[in-house]
Scaffold this motif. Sequence first.
Motif, PDB file in Angstrom:
ATOM      1  N   SER A  62       0.977  -0.970  -0.092  1.00  0.00           N
ATOM      2  CA  SER A  62      -0.133   0.308   0.333  1.00  0.00           C
ATOM      3  C   SER A  62       1.117   1.586   0.048  1.00  0.00           C
ATOM      4  CB  SER A  62      -1.043   0.305   1.149  1.00  0.00           C
ATOM      5  OG  SER A  62      -0.272   0.436   2.569  1.00  0.00           O
ATOM      6  N   GLU A  63       2.486   0.911   1.026  1.00  0.00           N
ATOM      7  CA  GLU A  63       2.987   2.150   0.680  1.00  0.00           C
ATOM      8  C   GLU A  63       3.428   2.449  -1.003  1.00  0.00           C
ATOM      9  OE1 GLU A  63       5.076   5.343   1.620  1.00  0.00           O
ATOM     10  OE2 GLU A  63       6.018   3.797   0.659  1.00  0.00           O
ATOM     11  N   LYS A  64       3.589   1.574  -1.300  1.00  0.00           N
ATOM     12  CA  LYS A  64       4.503   1.428  -2.660  1.00  0.00           C
ATOM     13  C   LYS A  64       3.036   2.228  -4.044  1.00  0.00           C
ATOM     14  CE  LYS A  64       7.852  -1.867  -2.768  1.00  0.00           C
ATOM     15  NZ  LYS A  64       9.542  -1.842  -3.038  1.00  0.00           N
ATOM     16  N   LEU A  65       2.009   1.794  -3.611  1.00  0.00           N
ATOM     17  CA  LEU A  65       0.507   2.346  -4.292  1.00  0.00           C
ATOM     18  C   LEU A  65       0.896   3.837  -3.910  1.00  0.00           C
ATOM     19  CD1 LEU A  65      -0.783  -1.104  -3.917  1.00  0.00           C
ATOM     20  CD2 LEU A  65      -0.166  -0.175  -6.491  1.00  0.00           C
ATOM     21  N   GLY A  66       0.745   4.244  -2.701  1.00  0.00           N
ATOM     22  CA  GLY A  66       0.356   5.591  -2.834  1.00  0.00           C
ATOM     23  C   GLY A  66      -1.196   5.169  -2.101  1.00  0.00           C
ATOM     24  N   LEU A  67      -1.749   4.294  -2.198  1.00  0.00           N
ATOM     25  CA  LEU A  67      -3.161   3.709  -1.349  1.00  0.00           C
ATOM     26  C   LEU A  67      -3.298   3.500  -0.009  1.00  0.00           C
ATOM     27  CD1 LEU A  67      -5.472   3.536  -3.627  1.00  0.00           C
ATOM     28  CD2 LEU A  67      -3.992   1.156  -3.655  1.00  0.00           C
ATOM     29  N   SER A  68      -4.550   4.127   0.738  1.00  0.00           N
ATOM     30  CA  SER A  68      -4.921   3.575   2.171  1.00  0.00           C
ATOM     31  C   SER A  68      -4.298   2.542   1.804  1.00  0.00           C
ATOM     32  CB  SER A  68      -5.933   4.307   1.840  1.00  0.00           C
ATOM     33  OG  SER A  68      -7.247   3.451   1.742  1.00  0.00           O
ATOM     34  N   PRO A  69      -4.310   1.663   3.153  1.00  0.00           N
ATOM     35  CA  PRO A  69      -4.598   0.042   3.912  1.00  0.00           C
ATOM     36  C   PRO A  69      -6.100  -0.991   3.742  1.00  0.00           C
ATOM     37  CG  PRO A  69      -3.233   1.156   5.771  1.00  0.00           C
ATOM     38  CD  PRO A  69      -3.775   2.567   4.549  1.00  0.00           C
ATOM     39  N   SER A  70      -6.890   0.376   3.642  1.00  0.00           N
ATOM     40  CA  SER A  70      -8.387  -0.810   3.685  1.00  0.00           C
ATOM     41  C   SER A  70      -8.786  -0.303   2.010  1.00  0.00           C
ATOM     42  CB  SER A  70      -9.290   0.638   4.127  1.00  0.00           C
ATOM     43  OG  SER A  70      -9.436   1.755   3.238  1.00  0.00           O
ATOM     44  N   GLY A  71      -7.884   0.594   1.854  1.00  0.00           N
ATOM     45  CA  GLY A  71      -8.470   1.014  -0.472  1.00  0.00           C
ATOM     46  C   GLY A  71      -7.506  -0.918  -0.949  1.00  0.00           C
ATOM     47  N   LEU A  72      -6.138  -0.798  -0.707  1.00  0.00           N
ATOM     48  CA  LEU A  72      -5.464  -2.064  -0.917  1.00  0.00           C
ATOM     49  C   LEU A  72      -6.436  -3.472  -0.834  1.00  0.00           C
ATOM     50  CD1 LEU A  72      -2.680  -3.206  -2.299  1.00  0.00           C
ATOM     51  CD2 LEU A  72      -1.256  -3.500  -0.107  1.00  0.00           C
ATOM     52  N   THR A  73      -6.620  -3.502   0.434  1.00  0.00           N
ATOM     53  CA  THR A  73      -7.503  -4.642   0.864  1.00  0.00           C
ATOM     54  C   THR A  73      -8.910  -4.839  -0.317  1.00  0.00           C
ATOM     55  OG1 THR A  73      -6.642  -4.319   3.174  1.00  0.00           O
ATOM     56  CG2 THR A  73      -9.376  -5.842   2.632  1.00  0.00           C
TER      57      THR A  73
END
Lengths: 155, 155
Positions: A62-73
């Motif tokens: 999620s860090e690499k993607l610049g996405l929030s943890p919930s967004g990545l889930t």
Amino acid sequence: MASKRLTASEMRAWRAYAETTGHLHAALEADLTPHGFSLGDYEVLVILSEATDGALRMCDLSEKLGLSPSGLTRRLDGLVKLGYVLRSQCSSDRRVMFASITPTGLEALESAVTDHVLSVRRHLIGQLTPEQIVSLGDIFISVGTALGRPPGTAP
Amino acid sequence: MASKRLTASEMRAWRAYAETTGHLHAALEADLTPHGFSLGDYEVLVILSEATDGALRMCDLSEKLGLSPSGLTRRLDGLVKLGYVLRSQCSSDRRVMFASITPTGLEALESAVTDHVLSVRRHLIGQLTPEQIVSLGDIFISVGTALGRPPGTAP
DNA sequence: TAAGAATAGTTGTGCCTACAATCATTGTTA
DNA sequence: TAACAATGATTGTAGGCACAACTATTCTTA
């Protein structure tokens, strides 16, 4: 002398960038839809395929993607359902979940990569002179670094 | 020679751009939140404030914003509720709705403009040399034009 | 002028994302 | 070691946006 206004040249650059960046994103996205996934899905697969150990922890991803943890889930939910990504538990730390790309996912990615590269070239790179390409890199490395997010430095 | 791969220089430019543009957007958005509205709201107010007749048709506004008609309807709902924007009917064509900025909206906009300009300068313009600023303009005018969306040409 | 096409805007619905809250696990320290 | 903090991930909820469907109005043309 940081003025409260933009000069003509500054305004020209800012407006061109601000107006165009969204259109560019939309064009790249549109070129990818025939392959059945979004630019966001594509980025997940790219990063997973480049992971040295073949798997990444959710938080790193999620860090690499610049996405929030919930967004990545939720994004992974979709990719898992498609069979492109696999979740697995970490044996040493039972809080963490690993995500890895499946052979099917790798196939799908590889079939999309060519088109995507052509798309990037057609809409962006191909419109620029070699000097402008260097300049584009310089510019966004500077800007990204100033933002505390130096690009291409991810381990 | 449009290769299926990107050269090192091309890859450097593309990655820097792709990774940084999102962070830049987020930073500009964050700098604007203390003023109580989003970058999207801000853009609506800027365009309305620049409208020569003081009002714009919904469809023209959505076109300028690169927003879908339905998206604009909901965005305006919020701005109307805030008292920043006024809807009014067109007397000659009863299908069209005009949107115009209110004095309150103009006040809110003006109080945000200074900060926003400083924000753009701090995160983007201020990081670049004068030559890079010109180059940034050149690059995105070329790219936007190739996309069929030449920037800054909106009437 | 009547019928159908085109245009302008809104509403229903669904997807994607973020934030906050929550659960589980691990780390820290008194 | 027991209590508390920190970490990793997921779920509840809400906002923003797009597409499709719909209503209303205007344009076109036979």
